[in-house]
Write a protein that holds these residues in place. Structure first.
Motif, PDB file in Angstrom:
ATOM      1  N   ASP A 257       0.707  -1.063   0.099  1.00  0.00           N
ATOM      2  CA  ASP A 257      -0.061  -0.072  -0.041  1.00  0.00           C
ATOM      3  C   ASP A 257       0.910   1.212   0.037  1.00  0.00           C
ATOM      4  O   ASP A 257       0.684   2.068  -0.754  1.00  0.00           O
ATOM      5  CB  ASP A 257      -0.904  -0.055   1.054  1.00  0.00           C
ATOM      6  CG  ASP A 257      -2.302  -1.065   0.996  1.00  0.00           C
ATOM      7  OD1 ASP A 257      -2.436  -1.086  -0.244  1.00  0.00           O
ATOM      8  OD2 ASP A 257      -2.600  -1.386   1.980  1.00  0.00           O
ATOM      9  N   LEU A 261       1.545   1.151  -4.123  1.00  0.00           N
ATOM     10  CA  LEU A 261       0.387   1.698  -4.544  1.00  0.00           C
ATOM     11  C   LEU A 261       0.295   3.174  -4.252  1.00  0.00           C
ATOM     12  O   LEU A 261      -0.355   4.079  -4.867  1.00  0.00           O
ATOM     13  CB  LEU A 261      -0.975   0.923  -4.123  1.00  0.00           C
ATOM     14  CG  LEU A 261      -0.911  -0.295  -4.466  1.00  0.00           C
ATOM     15  CD1 LEU A 261      -2.277  -1.009  -3.623  1.00  0.00           C
ATOM     16  CD2 LEU A 261      -1.111  -0.524  -6.004  1.00  0.00           C
ATOM     17  N   LEU A 264       0.636   6.345  -6.795  1.00  0.00           N
ATOM     18  CA  LEU A 264      -0.463   6.568  -7.792  1.00  0.00           C
ATOM     19  C   LEU A 264      -1.380   7.667  -7.222  1.00  0.00           C
ATOM     20  O   LEU A 264      -1.788   7.767  -6.145  1.00  0.00           O
ATOM     21  CB  LEU A 264      -1.256   5.388  -7.781  1.00  0.00           C
ATOM     22  CG  LEU A 264      -0.792   4.150  -8.563  1.00  0.00           C
ATOM     23  CD1 LEU A 264      -1.864   2.748  -8.362  1.00  0.00           C
ATOM     24  CD2 LEU A 264      -0.334   4.380  -9.614  1.00  0.00           C
ATOM     25  N   ALA A 269      -5.703   4.811  -8.703  1.00  0.00           N
ATOM     26  CA  ALA A 269      -5.629   3.806  -7.539  1.00  0.00           C
ATOM     27  C   ALA A 269      -6.978   3.032  -7.404  1.00  0.00           C
ATOM     28  O   ALA A 269      -7.041   1.889  -7.656  1.00  0.00           O
ATOM     29  CB  ALA A 269      -4.910   4.240  -6.114  1.00  0.00           C
ATOM     30  N   GLU A 273      -8.044  -0.684  -8.581  1.00  0.00           N
ATOM     31  CA  GLU A 273      -8.556  -1.833  -7.738  1.00  0.00           C
ATOM     32  C   GLU A 273      -9.843  -2.256  -8.325  1.00  0.00           C
ATOM     33  O   GLU A 273     -10.297  -3.235  -8.398  1.00  0.00           O
ATOM     34  CB  GLU A 273      -8.865  -0.970  -6.284  1.00  0.00           C
ATOM     35  CG  GLU A 273      -9.521  -1.816  -5.303  1.00  0.00           C
ATOM     36  CD  GLU A 273      -9.837  -1.351  -4.106  1.00  0.00           C
ATOM     37  OE1 GLU A 273     -10.601  -1.955  -3.100  1.00  0.00           O
ATOM     38  OE2 GLU A 273      -9.020  -0.191  -3.533  1.00  0.00           O
ATOM     39  N   LEU A 295      -1.263   2.571 -16.338  1.00  0.00           N
ATOM     40  CA  LEU A 295      -0.518   2.047 -15.312  1.00  0.00           C
ATOM     41  C   LEU A 295       0.935   1.091 -15.971  1.00  0.00           C
ATOM     42  O   LEU A 295       1.781   1.011 -15.226  1.00  0.00           O
ATOM     43  CB  LEU A 295      -1.351   0.759 -14.592  1.00  0.00           C
ATOM     44  CG  LEU A 295      -2.161   1.518 -13.554  1.00  0.00           C
ATOM     45  CD1 LEU A 295      -3.499   0.382 -13.363  1.00  0.00           C
ATOM     46  CD2 LEU A 295      -1.762   2.072 -12.512  1.00  0.00           C
ATOM     47  N   LEU A 301       3.113  -0.907 -13.299  1.00  0.00           N
ATOM     48  CA  LEU A 301       2.467  -1.587 -12.453  1.00  0.00           C
ATOM     49  C   LEU A 301       1.793  -2.870 -13.317  1.00  0.00           C
ATOM     50  O   LEU A 301       1.545  -4.046 -12.424  1.00  0.00           O
ATOM     51  CB  LEU A 301       1.481  -1.050 -11.623  1.00  0.00           C
ATOM     52  CG  LEU A 301       2.193  -0.262 -10.609  1.00  0.00           C
ATOM     53  CD1 LEU A 301       0.996   0.771  -9.929  1.00  0.00           C
ATOM     54  CD2 LEU A 301       2.987  -1.208  -9.698  1.00  0.00           C
ATOM     55  N   VAL A 320      -4.519  -6.185  -4.491  1.00  0.00           N
ATOM     56  CA  VAL A 320      -5.524  -5.301  -4.750  1.00  0.00           C
ATOM     57  C   VAL A 320      -6.808  -5.652  -4.959  1.00  0.00           C
ATOM     58  O   VAL A 320      -7.794  -4.984  -4.224  1.00  0.00           O
ATOM     59  CB  VAL A 320      -5.170  -4.586  -6.115  1.00  0.00           C
ATOM     60  CG1 VAL A 320      -6.129  -3.640  -6.656  1.00  0.00           C
ATOM     61  CG2 VAL A 320      -3.682  -3.995  -6.314  1.00  0.00           C
ATOM     62  N   ALA A 329      -5.211   5.272  -2.183  1.00  0.00           N
ATOM     63  CA  ALA A 329      -3.976   4.569  -2.339  1.00  0.00           C
ATOM     64  C   ALA A 329      -2.727   5.264  -2.100  1.00  0.00           C
ATOM     65  O   ALA A 329      -1.542   4.830  -1.451  1.00  0.00           O
ATOM     66  CB  ALA A 329      -4.008   3.681  -3.598  1.00  0.00           C
TER      67      ALA A 329
END
Length: 590
Positions: A257, A261, A264, A269, A273, A295, A301, A320, A329
């Motif tokens: 986290d 993440l 972002l 974020a 998700e 992303l 990512l 996620v 996030a």
């Protein structure tokens, strides 16, 4: 920029030994013609280690700069580089030798000093994501564009810099992503062998199944290998069992986290998700929003495969998917508990042309707050979803005050803003104004928005699509058009010429003009001269002193078969040039 290998805790994997990354270092060292190289990957891919190894292998002078949060002005980079150039030694440690000059360092003076060096010069910037979209990043782009033959620049960070690699001068730039930085099969085996209790080939025996699951779950992500090693060794040897035991460790979830993440923007974020939860299988389903492309290219990512499907490291994907609630996030590990009154309301922020904040359709009345509280709200709003360090807040809002006075004033303003946004909420249970360590941020709960964030995302997506040529023209036109609609005026005019807002205001104005210029070019290439003219006019409305945009406007009118409009645009262009005391040239004449 030295690296110390952290001591391995019981049951954990050690960091990859430096020698296993030799292939990436060799690749960087082998690129002699390109002035710029980028290392773009999430935390834990060994970027800093690679930079140190590359610096050690470089035959020439090495200059380094690592920005801190809030380092937006070019002077912080240029002055340090100048001190290292005039000092002695390789530049990897503290500068040796005093440096004083009556004239501030500039891009031109730094490049001139580098060009006079008899040997190659390497400039390394780590954590480049901390200066994304700032004037100092623009200075680095200018240095790369004007780089003398003996200069190489390497930028490493968790987010791709906002540098136009489509420029001819940067066409040979090298971009290394998780695809290149991940450990290959031989390197993974080396790490697994190093993790065996007696240093032997334990992975080939009873540990073979677990080793295979580790490889599949992490896909060569070095830090993921170490995180997985925190799960008990008696766990089942399937990928699912290893994922379950690994993600049951709170420290693992917190790291993902906070460090992965956390970079972002909040909206991105949440979209990540949402897509992970809607994609139950191995592949992530593209919903046409451009989120997965963002992303992939900007953060590394996810990975777009040749068949058009998108993949993600299974450990991250499962984390996620399992997150209990859509928490902003970008908050680096806030420990706040949500109040019992249900989900926080959708907060909408507007920073272009005038500052507005609203819960749904209900606009907030700021007249009941003090000026400093409103200024604090505006500063946090323009960075919505991103923590802003308290020192930066004090420097912006109390620039002339002693530190104690500024600190006390900040705490009072934060308390007042917290009460205004969430009256009745206990300090430790607020959901909109969040503290994380020494930083504060305004969070955007699900359904919330900020026009600055949406503008940045639209410009980034549009410019990236435009760089793909005809294949990305439709996406470029859509995204850049959205960016121009979002840019309704200058940033936070309520703050006047405040020092903290002027660089940001100039940056977004420049980005709006760049979006208009690129959109006009895209629309001309698509055979839509009327749309190109509209884009050019939008750019000139932001900045009328853009010679190239004037020329595009005239060209668009000509392509549309409207010589009268082309002539009028040419005359207006000539008047602008006259105001600047520049003789008109014949390129825009009809």
């Amino acid at each position: 920029m030295t690296h110390r290998r952290p001591a391995s805790s019981p049951g954990s994997l050690p960091a990859p030994p430096p020698e296993v990354r030799g292939r990436v270092v060799a690749h960087l060292a082998g690129v002699q013609a390109a002035p710029l190289a980028l290392l773009v990957a999430p935390a834990g891919y060994g970027k800093s280690i690679l930079l140190s190894q590359h610096a050690a292998a470089f035959t020439g002078q090495v200059l380094t700069w690592r920005p801190h949060r809030g380092a937006h002005e070019p002077a912080s980079l240029l002055n340090r580089v100048t001190r290292q150039l005039l000092g002695t030694g390789p530049g990897l440690g503290p500068e040796v030798g005093p440096w004083e000059s009556a004239e501030p360092a500039t891009v031109e003076s730094v490049l001139a000093a580098i060009e006079q060096r008899p040997n190659p010069v390497l400039l390394i910037v780590d954590d480049a994501h901390l200066i994304h979209g700032s004037p100092v990043e623009a200075a680095l782009e200018e240095m790369a564009l004007l780089a003398p033959a003996n200069l190489r620049i390497v930028l490493a960070g968790r987010r791709r810099p906002a540098i136009n690699l489509a420029r001819h001068e940067l066409s040979g730039a090298v971009v290394l992503t998780p695809r290149e930085l991940a450990l290959d099969a031989a390197e993974i085996q080396e790490v697994l062998r190093a993790s065996a209790p007696d240093g032997s080939e334990r992975a080939a025996g009873g540990e073979a199944g677990r080793a295979e699951a580790l490889v599949r779950l992490t896909e060569g992500w070095p830090v993921a290998l170490r995180l997985c090693a925190q799960s008990p060794r008696r766990t089942g040897r399937s990928v699912a069992a290893l994922a379950d035991s690994t993600l049951a460790v709170a420290a693992v979830r917190g790291y993902l986290d906070r460090e992965v993440l956390g970079v972002l923007p909040a909206a991105l974020a949440r979209d990540f998700e949402r897509i992970c939860r809607a994609s139950p299988g191995r592949w992530l389903h593209d919903d046409g929003s451009g989120v997965l492309d963002e992303l992939d290219t900007a953060y590394g990512l996810v990975r777009r495969r040749a068949d058009g499907r998108y993949d993600c490291v299974p450990l991250l994907r499962e984390h996620v998917r399992r997150r209990a609630a859509p928490v902003p996030a970008v908050a680096p590990g806030p420990t706040l508990l949500p109040p019992d009154s249900g989900p926080p309301p959708a907060l909408h922020l507007r920073c272009f042309r005038r500052f507005e904040a609203a819960f749904g359709e209900q606009e907030l009345d700021w007249s009941v707050t003090r000026p400093r509280v409103r200024a604090l709200a505006r500063l946090l709003a323009v960075h919505a979803g991103q923590p802003v360090h308290r020192e930066r807040l004090m420097a912006a809002l109390w620039p002339e005050s002693p530190e104690r006075t500024a600190s006390r004033g900040l705490q009072v303003a934060l308390s007042a803003l917290r009460t205004f946004l969430e009256p009745g909420a206990d300090r430790g249970r607020t959901r909109l104004l969040i503290r994380s360590g020494e930083a504060y941020m305004i969070a955007l709960p699900p359904g919330g928005s900020c026009d600055v964030q949406r503008f940045e995302a639209a410009v980034t997506t549009g410019l990236r699509a435009a760089a793909h040529g005809a294949g990305g023209a439709e996406q470029a036109a859509e995204s850049l058009g959205l960016a121009l609609r979002l840019y309704t005026g200058e940033l936070l005019p309520e703050d006047g010429p405040a020092e903290w807002v002027v660089p940001l205001r100039e940056h977004y104005r420049s980005q709006a003009v760049r979006a208009a210029h690129t959109l006009a070019e895209v629309e001309l290439d698509r055979g839509r001269p009327a749309a190109a003219a509209a884009a050019a006019r939008a750019g000139l409305a932001v900045d009328p002193f853009q010679d190239a945009v004037w020329r595009l406007l005239v060209t668009a009118h000509r392509a549309a078969g409207d010589p009268a409009a082309a002539h009028q645009a040419s005359m207006r262009h000539a008047r602008v040039l006259a105001a600047l005391d520049v003789p008109p040239r014949g390129l825009t004449e009809v």
